[in-house]
Scaffold this motif. Sequence first.
Motif, mmCIF file in Angstrom:
data_model
loop_
_atom_site.group_PDB
_atom_site.id
_atom_site.type_symbol
_atom_site.label_atom_id
_atom_site.label_comp_id
_atom_site.label_asym_id
_atom_site.label_seq_id
_atom_site.Cartn_x
_atom_site.Cartn_y
_atom_site.Cartn_z
ATOM 1 N N HIS A 126 -21.902 21.994 -17.091
ATOM 2 C CA HIS A 126 -22.667 21.234 -16.095
ATOM 3 C C HIS A 126 -21.756 20.703 -15.001
ATOM 4 O O HIS A 126 -20.558 20.453 -15.218
ATOM 5 C CB HIS A 126 -23.403 20.070 -16.779
ATOM 6 N N VAL A 127 -22.311 20.507 -13.827
ATOM 7 C CA VAL A 127 -21.524 20.127 -12.664
ATOM 8 C C VAL A 127 -20.799 18.794 -12.850
ATOM 9 O O VAL A 127 -19.749 18.554 -12.234
ATOM 10 C CB VAL A 127 -22.420 20.079 -11.400
ATOM 11 N N THR A 128 -21.307 17.914 -13.694
ATOM 12 C CA THR A 128 -20.651 16.620 -13.907
ATOM 13 C C THR A 128 -19.486 16.714 -14.889
ATOM 14 O O THR A 128 -18.662 15.795 -14.952
ATOM 15 C CB THR A 128 -21.647 15.572 -14.436
ATOM 16 N N ALA A 129 -19.419 17.785 -15.678
ATOM 17 C CA ALA A 129 -18.388 17.905 -16.715
ATOM 18 C C ALA A 129 -17.026 18.173 -16.080
ATOM 19 O O ALA A 129 -16.881 19.049 -15.225
ATOM 20 C CB ALA A 129 -18.745 19.017 -17.687
ATOM 21 N N GLN A 137 -35.043 25.169 -15.437
ATOM 22 C CA GLN A 137 -35.879 23.992 -15.117
ATOM 23 C C GLN A 137 -35.226 23.131 -14.049
ATOM 24 O O GLN A 137 -35.916 22.474 -13.259
ATOM 25 C CB GLN A 137 -36.080 23.172 -16.408
ATOM 26 N N TYR A 138 -33.891 23.131 -13.998
ATOM 27 C CA TYR A 138 -33.155 22.361 -12.987
ATOM 28 C C TYR A 138 -32.270 23.329 -12.198
ATOM 29 O O TYR A 138 -31.036 23.356 -12.373
ATOM 30 C CB TYR A 138 -32.288 21.287 -13.642
ATOM 31 N N PRO A 139 -32.824 24.129 -11.324
ATOM 32 C CA PRO A 139 -32.055 25.182 -10.636
ATOM 33 C C PRO A 139 -30.940 24.673 -9.747
ATOM 34 O O PRO A 139 -29.991 25.397 -9.460
ATOM 35 C CB PRO A 139 -33.119 25.915 -9.817
ATOM 36 N N ASP A 140 -31.044 23.463 -9.270
ATOM 37 C CA ASP A 140 -30.003 22.938 -8.379
ATOM 38 C C ASP A 140 -28.867 22.315 -9.141
ATOM 39 O O ASP A 140 -27.903 21.863 -8.537
ATOM 40 C CB ASP A 140 -30.610 21.878 -7.425
#
Length: 429
Positions: free
Chosen positions: A103-106, A426-429
């Motif tokens: 994930h982008v936050t990781a 479900q969360y494409p962005d």
Amino acid sequence: MTIKRRGHKKTRWPLLKCVIAGFTVVILTLQGKILQTIFYKASEDNEKVVWNEAVYREDETSSKFVYPPQQPHTSKYSVDILSIASLMQLDLAEAQRTTWATHVTARFFWNATELDDPDPNCYTTENAPTLIEQVVNTCSKAKDPSWKDLQDAQKPLRQHFSDSFAKEEWLKKKANPVGWLCAQKRPAASLAKLGRTYRAGLQLQTLTLPDYLLVVDDDTYVNLEIFENTVLEPQHHFNSTSVVPVVVFAGCLIRWPAHIYNWTFPYGGFGTFWSKAALERFIRPLHCRQPKHEVKDDFFEKRVCQRIQENLLGERHLFKQGMSVSDLMGAMSAQNPYCLHSDWSQGYFVNYYFLSSLEEGKTDVPNARFHPLDGSEIVRRGAVKVKPASANCIFNEGFKCKTFSQTCHRMNRSQMHNLTLEVKRQYPD
């Protein structure tokens, strides 16, 4: 209030009377930090007896984690992940790293195995039956030598640990009972190791603390999309987003035994979530023999030093000047026998060492500092659940995990992979 000195029966009664009289006046006239400061001053006369003279030395040889390759990081938030894994099933930790931990936050992903234990060869012992019998007989019958001089007021907590420690019959049903016993030290030892890693990085200015550290089992799944939306971004669990939260969440919190006192600890398979401010407290060096030393959040240090003096689980003799709470946790995990289950260690230090703010609605319970993520908890009275598992706690098998689940337990590789794909759709962005 006086501090009981082990092995000393005589007391300076005139001094004691003066202190008690002083406290009576202070309690009637002062509050808050001033009262705490005077308490600490009253403790100074005992310091030479109470405190270990040794000074904690940390050098380049101290065990630390190697920085893993940092994946492209474009988010304004940062999440580090520590997976409590095993050499026997490294494929699970690798599945985490390549699925939900992308994930982008990781930011960083570490896994801890038997090689990170205080004794890396613990699980290979040839005396398994003897070891199991010795540990169980010591820990389940309150014969742990480090507990022998503890105050009577702490017997309920120690008694609960003794009564609840793994029984020999239960252990022998496991495929690798010795491996299980050895693994109980791994979260505490690994958190201490990560604490040294963070502290060294901060000193060298090569690393900053993350917004949150996630400590998970190797079969844990975390939906970081939901975590970002509900915790990282709005911080809606708190009254003001301008204040950095000092909080540690449990993906699923266990209250047990609720009918005796509010002892809480995380159900490790659902993860624990440490905020940056909690990590700062966790890894901060402590100087308990310098009560007048001006440092940031001095009130925190005074309370922690007082807690060490209380010696609730016999940890006082382990403390050396300059240690952090994370170092103390690691020192405790190196003891043999180690009479704590893995989840109890985080529960004890977070709740009793002021690493998190008081749980909302529990301000009358001084040691309720673990916060249930999204209200996820299990309440038990003895062996009986008095409240059904709620929120995250119901996702305790891989097939139960859904795209709306924030954290799940007992996931296999394919389940992690498939669910991550569904969440990304479900969360494409």
